[in-house]
Motif scaffolding. Structure first.
Motif, mmCIF file in Angstrom:
data_model
loop_
_atom_site.group_PDB
_atom_site.id
_atom_site.type_symbol
_atom_site.label_atom_id
_atom_site.label_comp_id
_atom_site.label_asym_id
_atom_site.label_seq_id
_atom_site.Cartn_x
_atom_site.Cartn_y
_atom_site.Cartn_z
ATOM 1 N N SER A 110 4.814 -19.721 -9.552
ATOM 2 C CA SER A 110 5.737 -19.141 -10.521
ATOM 3 C C SER A 110 6.742 -20.216 -10.896
ATOM 4 N N LEU A 111 6.425 -20.923 -11.959
ATOM 5 C CA LEU A 111 7.188 -22.112 -12.314
ATOM 6 C C LEU A 111 8.486 -21.784 -13.032
ATOM 7 N N GLU A 112 8.733 -20.490 -13.284
ATOM 8 C CA GLU A 112 9.934 -20.085 -14.001
ATOM 9 C C GLU A 112 10.999 -19.489 -13.072
ATOM 10 N N GLU A 113 10.737 -19.479 -11.747
ATOM 11 C CA GLU A 113 11.722 -18.927 -10.832
ATOM 12 C C GLU A 113 11.705 -19.697 -9.521
ATOM 13 N N ASP A 114 12.791 -19.565 -8.765
ATOM 14 C CA ASP A 114 12.914 -20.236 -7.484
ATOM 15 C C ASP A 114 11.876 -19.661 -6.511
ATOM 16 N N PRO A 115 11.188 -20.503 -5.746
ATOM 17 C CA PRO A 115 10.159 -20.001 -4.825
ATOM 18 C C PRO A 115 10.686 -18.967 -3.828
ATOM 19 N N GLU A 116 11.919 -19.142 -3.351
ATOM 20 C CA GLU A 116 12.469 -18.168 -2.405
ATOM 21 C C GLU A 116 12.723 -16.825 -3.086
ATOM 22 N N ASP A 117 13.188 -16.867 -4.339
ATOM 23 C CA ASP A 117 13.374 -15.619 -5.085
ATOM 24 C C ASP A 117 12.030 -14.918 -5.278
ATOM 25 N N LEU A 118 10.997 -15.698 -5.582
ATOM 26 C CA LEU A 118 9.665 -15.108 -5.750
ATOM 27 C C LEU A 118 9.216 -14.412 -4.470
ATOM 28 N N LEU A 119 9.419 -15.048 -3.328
ATOM 29 C CA LEU A 119 9.004 -14.450 -2.066
ATOM 30 C C LEU A 119 9.725 -13.128 -1.814
ATOM 31 N N LEU A 120 11.017 -13.078 -2.108
ATOM 32 C CA LEU A 120 11.757 -11.833 -1.932
ATOM 33 C C LEU A 120 11.216 -10.741 -2.857
ATOM 34 N N ARG A 121 10.911 -11.099 -4.097
ATOM 35 C CA ARG A 121 10.377 -10.107 -5.040
ATOM 36 C C ARG A 121 8.974 -9.660 -4.653
ATOM 37 N N LEU A 122 8.186 -10.580 -4.130
ATOM 38 C CA LEU A 122 6.863 -10.196 -3.645
ATOM 39 C C LEU A 122 6.978 -9.250 -2.454
ATOM 40 N N CYS A 123 7.965 -9.486 -1.613
ATOM 41 C CA CYS A 123 8.207 -8.603 -0.472
ATOM 42 C C CYS A 123 8.549 -7.193 -0.950
ATOM 43 N N MET A 124 9.410 -7.085 -1.967
ATOM 44 C CA MET A 124 9.778 -5.771 -2.500
ATOM 45 C C MET A 124 8.558 -5.039 -3.042
ATOM 46 N N VAL A 125 7.735 -5.749 -3.797
ATOM 47 C CA VAL A 125 6.538 -5.136 -4.356
ATOM 48 C C VAL A 125 5.598 -4.706 -3.237
ATOM 49 N N ALA A 126 5.443 -5.564 -2.242
ATOM 50 C CA ALA A 126 4.522 -5.270 -1.148
ATOM 51 C C ALA A 126 4.929 -4.028 -0.369
ATOM 52 N N ARG A 127 6.237 -3.816 -0.204
ATOM 53 C CA ARG A 127 6.713 -2.680 0.573
ATOM 54 C C ARG A 127 7.055 -1.471 -0.294
ATOM 55 N N GLY A 128 7.083 -1.659 -1.603
ATOM 56 C CA GLY A 128 7.409 -0.549 -2.487
ATOM 57 C C GLY A 128 8.868 -0.145 -2.400
ATOM 58 N N VAL A 129 9.748 -1.146 -2.385
ATOM 59 C CA VAL A 129 11.193 -0.888 -2.306
ATOM 60 C C VAL A 129 11.902 -1.654 -3.406
ATOM 61 N N ARG A 130 13.106 -1.232 -3.737
ATOM 62 C CA ARG A 130 13.880 -1.877 -4.799
ATOM 63 C C ARG A 130 14.681 -3.070 -4.290
ATOM 64 N N GLU A 131 14.952 -3.102 -2.976
ATOM 65 C CA GLU A 131 15.689 -4.208 -2.380
ATOM 66 C C GLU A 131 15.115 -4.484 -0.990
ATOM 67 N N VAL A 132 15.187 -5.759 -0.581
ATOM 68 C CA VAL A 132 14.830 -6.085 0.798
ATOM 69 C C VAL A 132 15.962 -5.559 1.672
ATOM 70 N N GLN A 133 15.665 -4.589 2.501
ATOM 71 C CA GLN A 133 16.709 -3.826 3.164
ATOM 72 C C GLN A 133 17.308 -4.512 4.380
ATOM 73 N N HIS A 134 16.530 -5.375 5.045
ATOM 74 C CA HIS A 134 17.061 -6.058 6.208
ATOM 75 C C HIS A 134 16.192 -7.274 6.525
ATOM 76 N N GLU A 135 16.703 -8.124 7.358
ATOM 77 C CA GLU A 135 16.033 -9.377 7.694
ATOM 78 C C GLU A 135 14.673 -9.137 8.333
ATOM 79 N N GLU A 136 14.569 -8.102 9.151
ATOM 80 C CA GLU A 136 13.306 -7.818 9.831
ATOM 81 C C GLU A 136 12.198 -7.496 8.835
#
Length: 311
Positions: A110-136
Protein backbone atom coordinates in the motif's frame (compact mmCIF):
# COMPACT_ATOMS: atom_id res chain seq x y z
CA UNK A 1 24.07 -18.03 -40.53
CA UNK A 2 23.24 -14.31 -40.57
CA UNK A 3 24.63 -14.00 -44.12
CA UNK A 4 22.44 -16.91 -45.20
CA UNK A 5 19.32 -15.25 -43.79
CA UNK A 6 20.12 -11.91 -45.42
CA UNK A 7 20.62 -13.68 -48.75
CA UNK A 8 17.33 -15.52 -48.25
CA UNK A 9 15.58 -12.21 -47.60
CA UNK A 10 17.01 -10.77 -50.79
CA UNK A 11 15.70 -13.69 -52.83
CA UNK A 12 12.24 -13.65 -51.28
CA UNK A 13 11.78 -9.88 -51.26
CA UNK A 14 14.42 -7.43 -52.52
CA UNK A 15 12.90 -4.73 -50.32
CA UNK A 16 14.25 -6.63 -47.30
CA UNK A 17 17.83 -6.47 -48.47
CA UNK A 18 18.68 -3.55 -46.22
CA UNK A 19 17.12 -4.94 -43.07
CA UNK A 20 19.45 -5.84 -40.22
CA UNK A 21 19.14 -9.37 -38.86
CA UNK A 22 20.64 -9.70 -35.38
CA UNK A 23 22.56 -12.71 -34.14
CA UNK A 24 19.74 -13.57 -31.74
CA UNK A 25 17.17 -13.44 -34.54
CA UNK A 26 19.35 -15.62 -36.70
CA UNK A 27 19.72 -18.21 -33.92
CA UNK A 28 15.96 -18.35 -33.37
CA UNK A 29 15.22 -18.64 -37.08
CA UNK A 30 17.80 -21.39 -37.45
CA UNK A 31 16.48 -23.38 -34.48
CA UNK A 32 12.86 -22.34 -33.81
CA UNK A 33 12.27 -25.55 -31.84
CA UNK A 34 13.95 -23.91 -28.84
CA UNK A 35 11.01 -21.50 -28.62
CA UNK A 36 8.24 -24.02 -29.31
CA UNK A 37 6.39 -26.45 -27.09
CA UNK A 38 7.78 -29.94 -27.56
CA UNK A 39 4.64 -32.07 -27.72
CA UNK A 40 6.69 -35.25 -27.37
CA UNK A 41 7.73 -34.19 -23.87
CA UNK A 42 4.20 -33.57 -22.65
CA UNK A 43 2.33 -35.99 -20.46
CA UNK A 44 -1.43 -35.63 -21.11
CA UNK A 45 -2.25 -36.69 -17.56
CA UNK A 46 0.22 -34.22 -16.03
CA UNK A 47 -0.97 -31.31 -18.19
CA UNK A 48 -4.59 -32.05 -17.35
CA UNK A 49 -3.82 -32.44 -13.65
CA UNK A 50 -2.01 -29.09 -13.51
CA UNK A 51 -4.87 -27.37 -15.31
CA UNK A 52 -7.50 -28.89 -13.05
CA UNK A 53 -5.47 -27.89 -9.98
CA UNK A 54 -5.33 -24.27 -11.16
CA UNK A 55 -9.04 -24.24 -11.94
CA UNK A 56 -9.88 -25.62 -8.50
CA UNK A 57 -7.85 -22.98 -6.63
CA UNK A 58 -10.02 -19.97 -7.42
CA UNK A 59 -10.58 -17.18 -4.93
CA UNK A 60 -13.29 -14.54 -4.51
CA UNK A 61 -13.87 -10.91 -3.55
CA UNK A 62 -16.08 -9.62 -0.68
CA UNK A 63 -18.86 -8.56 -3.07
CA UNK A 64 -19.19 -12.11 -4.43
CA UNK A 65 -17.98 -14.47 -1.67
CA UNK A 66 -19.46 -17.58 -3.28
CA UNK A 67 -17.79 -16.91 -6.65
CA UNK A 68 -21.04 -17.19 -8.56
CA UNK A 69 -20.05 -14.40 -10.96
CA UNK A 70 -16.32 -13.74 -10.56
CA UNK A 71 -13.48 -16.13 -9.78
CA UNK A 72 -9.82 -15.23 -9.42
CA UNK A 73 -7.50 -17.95 -10.67
CA UNK A 74 -3.80 -18.49 -9.95
CA UNK A 75 -1.27 -16.66 -12.13
CA UNK A 76 -3.84 -14.05 -13.11
CA UNK A 77 -4.01 -10.25 -13.01
CA UNK A 78 -6.91 -8.16 -11.75
CA UNK A 79 -6.98 -4.40 -12.28
CA UNK A 80 -8.94 -2.41 -9.70
CA UNK A 81 -10.08 1.15 -10.29
CA UNK A 82 -12.51 3.63 -8.76
CA UNK A 83 -12.83 7.14 -7.44
CA UNK A 84 -11.35 8.03 -4.03
CA UNK A 85 -13.48 7.28 -0.99
CA UNK A 86 -15.89 4.87 -2.69
CA UNK A 87 -14.74 1.58 -1.14
CA UNK A 88 -12.00 0.23 -3.39
CA UNK A 89 -9.25 0.09 -0.77
CA UNK A 90 -11.62 -1.21 1.91
CA UNK A 91 -12.55 -4.15 -0.30
CA UNK A 92 -8.91 -4.85 -1.11
CA UNK A 93 -7.95 -4.94 2.57
CA UNK A 94 -10.79 -7.30 3.41
CA UNK A 95 -10.03 -9.49 0.39
CA UNK A 96 -6.39 -9.75 1.49
CA UNK A 97 -7.39 -10.74 5.03
CA UNK A 98 -9.98 -13.26 3.81
CA UNK A 99 -7.52 -14.89 1.42
CA UNK A 100 -4.79 -15.02 4.06
CA UNK A 101 -7.25 -16.74 6.38
CA UNK A 102 -8.05 -19.32 3.67
CA UNK A 103 -4.43 -20.37 3.35
CA UNK A 104 -3.53 -17.94 0.57
CA UNK A 105 -0.45 -16.03 1.79
CA UNK A 106 -0.85 -12.44 0.59
CA UNK A 107 1.54 -9.56 -0.07
CA UNK A 108 0.20 -6.01 0.29
CA UNK A 109 2.08 -3.00 -1.04
CA UNK A 110 0.00 0.00 0.00
CA UNK A 111 2.18 2.75 -1.36
CA UNK A 112 -0.25 5.52 -0.37
CA UNK A 113 -0.16 4.94 3.40
CA UNK A 114 2.28 4.26 6.22
CA UNK A 115 2.93 0.50 6.63
CA UNK A 116 2.13 0.63 10.35
CA UNK A 117 -1.18 2.38 9.65
CA UNK A 118 -1.99 -0.32 7.10
CA UNK A 119 -1.31 -3.06 9.65
CA UNK A 120 -3.65 -1.43 12.17
CA UNK A 121 -6.39 -1.11 9.54
CA UNK A 122 -5.90 -4.70 8.46
CA UNK A 123 -6.24 -5.72 12.10
CA UNK A 124 -9.56 -3.86 12.37
CA UNK A 125 -10.89 -5.53 9.25
CA UNK A 126 -9.68 -8.94 10.40
CA UNK A 127 -11.44 -8.65 13.76
CA UNK A 128 -14.50 -6.77 12.52
CA UNK A 129 -14.03 -3.77 14.81
CA UNK A 130 -13.92 -0.02 14.26
CA UNK A 131 -10.84 0.52 16.45
CA UNK A 132 -7.98 -1.61 17.75
CA UNK A 133 -9.21 -1.87 21.31
CA UNK A 134 -6.04 -2.88 23.12
CA UNK A 135 -2.43 -3.90 22.63
CA UNK A 136 -3.20 -7.60 23.06
CA UNK A 137 -5.62 -7.54 20.12
CA UNK A 138 -2.97 -6.08 17.83
CA UNK A 139 -0.34 -8.50 19.14
CA UNK A 140 -2.61 -11.46 18.46
CA UNK A 141 -3.20 -10.16 14.92
CA UNK A 142 0.54 -9.81 14.25
CA UNK A 143 1.07 -13.37 15.46
CA UNK A 144 -1.77 -14.61 13.23
CA UNK A 145 -0.30 -12.71 10.26
CA UNK A 146 3.08 -14.44 10.31
CA UNK A 147 3.57 -16.35 7.06
CA UNK A 148 0.05 -15.30 6.05
CA UNK A 149 0.62 -11.60 5.33
CA UNK A 150 3.60 -9.74 3.91
CA UNK A 151 3.54 -5.93 3.93
CA UNK A 152 5.74 -3.64 1.83
CA UNK A 153 7.74 -1.57 4.31
CA UNK A 154 9.06 1.34 2.22
CA UNK A 155 7.25 4.67 2.46
CA UNK A 156 6.85 6.79 -0.69
CA UNK A 157 7.34 6.12 -4.37
CA UNK A 158 8.67 2.66 -5.10
CA UNK A 159 10.44 0.91 -7.92
CA UNK A 160 8.01 -1.23 -9.88
CA UNK A 161 10.75 -3.72 -10.72
CA UNK A 162 11.65 -4.06 -7.01
CA UNK A 163 8.02 -4.70 -6.03
CA UNK A 164 7.72 -7.40 -8.69
CA UNK A 165 11.06 -8.91 -7.61
CA UNK A 166 9.73 -9.20 -4.04
CA UNK A 167 6.59 -10.94 -5.35
CA UNK A 168 8.66 -13.46 -7.32
CA UNK A 169 10.87 -14.13 -4.30
CA UNK A 170 7.93 -14.57 -1.90
CA UNK A 171 6.31 -16.94 -4.40
CA UNK A 172 9.09 -19.40 -3.59
CA UNK A 173 7.83 -19.29 0.01
CA UNK A 174 4.27 -20.01 -1.01
CA UNK A 175 2.84 -16.56 -1.82
CA UNK A 176 -0.49 -16.80 -3.66
CA UNK A 177 -1.89 -13.24 -3.83
CA UNK A 178 -0.33 -9.78 -4.19
CA UNK A 179 -1.84 -6.29 -4.03
CA UNK A 180 -0.07 -3.25 -5.52
CA UNK A 181 -1.82 -0.04 -4.51
CA UNK A 182 -1.23 1.86 -6.71
CA UNK A 183 0.36 2.31 -10.14
CA UNK A 184 0.59 6.08 -9.56
CA UNK A 185 3.00 5.55 -6.65
CA UNK A 186 5.48 3.56 -8.71
CA UNK A 187 8.34 4.96 -10.76
CA UNK A 188 6.12 5.06 -13.83
CA UNK A 189 5.11 8.53 -15.03
CA UNK A 190 1.40 9.19 -15.65
CA UNK A 191 2.08 10.35 -19.19
CA UNK A 192 4.71 7.75 -20.10
CA UNK A 193 2.46 5.23 -21.80
CA UNK A 194 5.39 3.20 -23.15
CA UNK A 195 6.80 2.64 -19.66
CA UNK A 196 3.31 1.80 -18.42
CA UNK A 197 2.99 -0.74 -21.23
CA UNK A 198 6.31 -2.29 -20.26
CA UNK A 199 5.31 -2.44 -16.59
CA UNK A 200 1.95 -3.99 -17.46
CA UNK A 201 3.73 -6.72 -19.43
CA UNK A 202 6.15 -7.23 -16.52
CA UNK A 203 3.19 -7.64 -14.14
CA UNK A 204 1.61 -10.24 -16.41
CA UNK A 205 4.90 -12.10 -16.83
CA UNK A 206 5.51 -12.11 -13.06
CA UNK A 207 2.03 -13.51 -12.44
CA UNK A 208 2.45 -16.25 -15.04
CA UNK A 209 5.93 -17.28 -13.91
CA UNK A 210 5.26 -17.15 -10.16
CA UNK A 211 1.67 -18.41 -10.10
CA UNK A 212 0.71 -15.45 -7.92
CA UNK A 213 -2.52 -13.58 -8.67
CA UNK A 214 -1.60 -9.88 -8.80
CA UNK A 215 -4.10 -7.13 -8.00
CA UNK A 216 -3.03 -3.78 -9.47
CA UNK A 217 -4.80 -0.57 -8.49
CA UNK A 218 -5.01 1.97 -11.31
CA UNK A 219 -6.65 5.34 -10.80
CA UNK A 220 -9.58 6.30 -13.04
CA UNK A 221 -9.63 9.02 -15.63
CA UNK A 222 -11.14 12.39 -14.80
CA UNK A 223 -14.67 12.18 -13.44
CA UNK A 224 -17.30 13.12 -16.02
CA UNK A 225 -20.40 12.15 -14.08
CA UNK A 226 -20.83 9.83 -11.12
CA UNK A 227 -24.26 8.90 -12.45
CA UNK A 228 -22.86 7.24 -15.59
CA UNK A 229 -21.75 3.61 -15.39
CA UNK A 230 -18.02 3.25 -16.03
CA UNK A 231 -16.53 1.29 -18.89
CA UNK A 232 -13.08 -0.13 -19.43
CA UNK A 233 -11.89 3.12 -21.05
CA UNK A 234 -12.40 4.93 -17.74
CA UNK A 235 -9.33 3.18 -16.34
CA UNK A 236 -6.43 5.61 -16.71
CA UNK A 237 -3.10 4.88 -18.34
CA UNK A 238 -1.92 2.87 -21.29
CA UNK A 239 -4.53 0.62 -22.88
CA UNK A 240 -2.25 -2.38 -22.33
CA UNK A 241 -2.94 -2.18 -18.58
CA UNK A 242 -6.51 -3.34 -19.05
CA UNK A 243 -5.47 -5.47 -22.02
CA UNK A 244 -3.16 -7.75 -20.02
CA UNK A 245 -5.64 -8.11 -17.15
CA UNK A 246 -7.82 -11.15 -16.69
CA UNK A 247 -10.32 -9.04 -14.77
CA UNK A 248 -11.03 -5.31 -14.63
CA UNK A 249 -13.11 -4.06 -11.70
CA UNK A 250 -14.39 -0.54 -11.07
CA UNK A 251 -15.75 0.27 -7.60
CA UNK A 252 -18.33 3.03 -7.22
CA UNK A 253 -20.64 4.25 -4.51
CA UNK A 254 -24.07 2.67 -4.85
CA UNK A 255 -27.46 4.38 -4.86
CA UNK A 256 -28.53 5.71 -1.46
CA UNK A 257 -31.78 3.78 -1.63
CA UNK A 258 -29.85 0.48 -1.81
CA UNK A 259 -28.23 1.06 1.55
CA UNK A 260 -29.62 0.95 5.06
CA UNK A 261 -29.09 2.98 8.19
CA UNK A 262 -26.15 0.81 9.15
CA UNK A 263 -24.80 -0.21 5.75
CA UNK A 264 -23.66 2.04 2.92
CA UNK A 265 -24.04 0.57 -0.57
CA UNK A 266 -21.39 0.28 -3.24
CA UNK A 267 -21.24 -1.38 -6.64
CA UNK A 268 -18.40 -3.39 -8.15
CA UNK A 269 -18.60 -3.06 -11.93
CA UNK A 270 -17.05 -6.13 -13.53
CA UNK A 271 -15.83 -4.67 -16.82
CA UNK A 272 -13.74 -7.63 -17.93
CA UNK A 273 -13.86 -11.28 -16.89
CA UNK A 274 -11.62 -13.30 -19.15
CA UNK A 275 -12.24 -16.76 -17.70
CA UNK A 276 -15.81 -16.46 -16.49
CA UNK A 277 -17.29 -14.29 -19.20
CA UNK A 278 -19.85 -12.63 -16.92
CA UNK A 279 -19.73 -8.83 -16.78
CA UNK A 280 -22.12 -6.70 -14.80
CA UNK A 281 -22.71 -5.16 -11.39
CA UNK A 282 -22.06 -6.74 -7.98
CA UNK A 283 -23.72 -5.11 -5.00
CA UNK A 284 -21.71 -4.66 -1.82
CA UNK A 285 -22.47 -3.05 1.53
CA UNK A 286 -20.07 -1.35 3.91
CA UNK A 287 -21.09 -2.13 7.47
CA UNK A 288 -20.42 0.92 9.64
CA UNK A 289 -20.47 -1.04 12.90
CA UNK A 290 -17.63 -3.40 11.94
CA UNK A 291 -15.86 -1.71 9.03
CA UNK A 292 -16.37 -4.71 6.75
CA UNK A 293 -17.89 -5.17 3.31
CA UNK A 294 -20.51 -7.86 2.72
CA UNK A 295 -22.67 -8.93 -0.18
CA UNK A 296 -25.86 -8.14 1.68
CA UNK A 297 -26.78 -5.40 4.19
CA UNK A 298 -28.49 -7.61 6.76
CA UNK A 299 -25.65 -9.99 7.67
CA UNK A 300 -26.32 -10.56 11.37
CA UNK A 301 -22.72 -10.47 12.52
CA UNK A 302 -19.23 -9.36 11.66
CA UNK A 303 -16.61 -11.91 10.65
CA UNK A 304 -13.56 -12.56 12.78
CA UNK A 305 -11.19 -13.80 10.09
CA UNK A 306 -8.48 -14.66 12.60
CA UNK A 307 -10.45 -17.57 14.06
CA UNK A 308 -13.12 -18.18 11.40
CA UNK A 309 -15.97 -17.62 13.84
CA UNK A 310 -18.48 -14.77 13.99
CA UNK A 311 -17.67 -12.07 16.50
Amino acid sequence: MTDFLVELAKRRNPALAGMLVTGVDAEVEAMPERRLVDFSQLSPSDVLARYQKRQAEWQTIPADPSGNHLRLFPAGVTVWSGYPGEGKTTQLRQMAIAMAGRGQPTFFASLEEDPEDLLLRLCMVARGVREVQHEEMFGDFLHWSRERLYVWGVVGNASGSEVLAVIRSLARRGLKQAVIDSLMCLDVANDDFEKQRQFANAVAATARVSGVHIHLVVHPRKIISRDIDPDINDVAGAREIAGIADNVLFVKRGPDEMGTEGAKSSVVHVLKNRHGGWCGKLSAFFRKDCGQVHDRPDLPHAINYTDGRAR
